[in-house]
Design an enzyme around this catalytic site. Structure first.
Site, mmCIF file in Angstrom:
data_model
loop_
_atom_site.group_PDB
_atom_site.id
_atom_site.type_symbol
_atom_site.label_atom_id
_atom_site.label_comp_id
_atom_site.label_asym_id
_atom_site.label_seq_id
_atom_site.Cartn_x
_atom_site.Cartn_y
_atom_site.Cartn_z
ATOM 1 N N CYS A 82 0.860 -1.174 0.000
ATOM 2 C CA CYS A 82 0.000 0.000 0.000
ATOM 3 C C CYS A 82 0.899 1.227 0.000
ATOM 4 O O CYS A 82 1.981 1.204 -0.568
ATOM 5 C CB CYS A 82 -0.956 -0.030 1.191
ATOM 6 S SG CYS A 82 -0.101 -0.080 2.784
ATOM 7 N N GLN A 83 0.482 2.288 0.666
ATOM 8 C CA GLN A 83 1.302 3.498 0.698
ATOM 9 C C GLN A 83 2.412 3.386 1.739
ATOM 10 O O GLN A 83 3.551 3.717 1.474
ATOM 11 C CB GLN A 83 0.420 4.728 0.986
ATOM 12 C CG GLN A 83 1.124 6.056 0.829
ATOM 13 C CD GLN A 83 1.488 6.390 -0.621
ATOM 14 O OE1 GLN A 83 0.884 5.896 -1.557
ATOM 15 N NE2 GLN A 83 2.503 7.213 -0.797
#
Length: 119
Positions: A82-83
């Site tokens: 993800c981030q």
């Protein structure tokens, strides 16, 4: 304390796999808005809230929806990110629950990737 089966993968290990593996599937679980700002080359976008349903699909349905072959449950090269790591970890845990025993989380996420890649 229970030991976690989730394995993390480092930037260096993921970069090496991207360079040599034909079977690697990198799953980006961020939002569409985040992905539109940049992504790891070759990754497949499957938002975190749809991971469980996606990996429960029949192989033909998975390929039709995402354009890639659905990995086998014992696939050695399945990486979620993800981030910054948390949603990737959640997705990795869901994959483990569905029987993807070797699924790993790129804990550095796209934030680390883009910094190291100079994007």
């Amino acid at each position: 304390m229970a030991s976690s089966v989730t394995k993390d993968i480092s930037y260096e290990d993921l970069k090496a796999l991207l360079g040599k593996s034909q079977n690697l599937l990198v799953v980006d679980v961020r939002t569409k808005e985040e992905v539109d700002k940049g992504q790891i080359q070759g990754s497949v976008h499957i938002p975190v809230d749809t991971v469980e349903a996606a990996f429960a699909m029949a192989p033909e349905e998975f390929k039709a929806k995402f354009g890639v072959t659905k990995p086998q449950q014992d696939a050695p090269e399945l990486v979620f990110h993800c981030q910054m790591g948390r949603r990737g970890l959640n997705a990795t845990n869901k994959a483990h629950q569905l029987g993807y025993v070797n699924a790993r989380n790129y804990a550095g996420g796209y934030k680390e990737w883009s910094e190291k890649e100079g994007k």
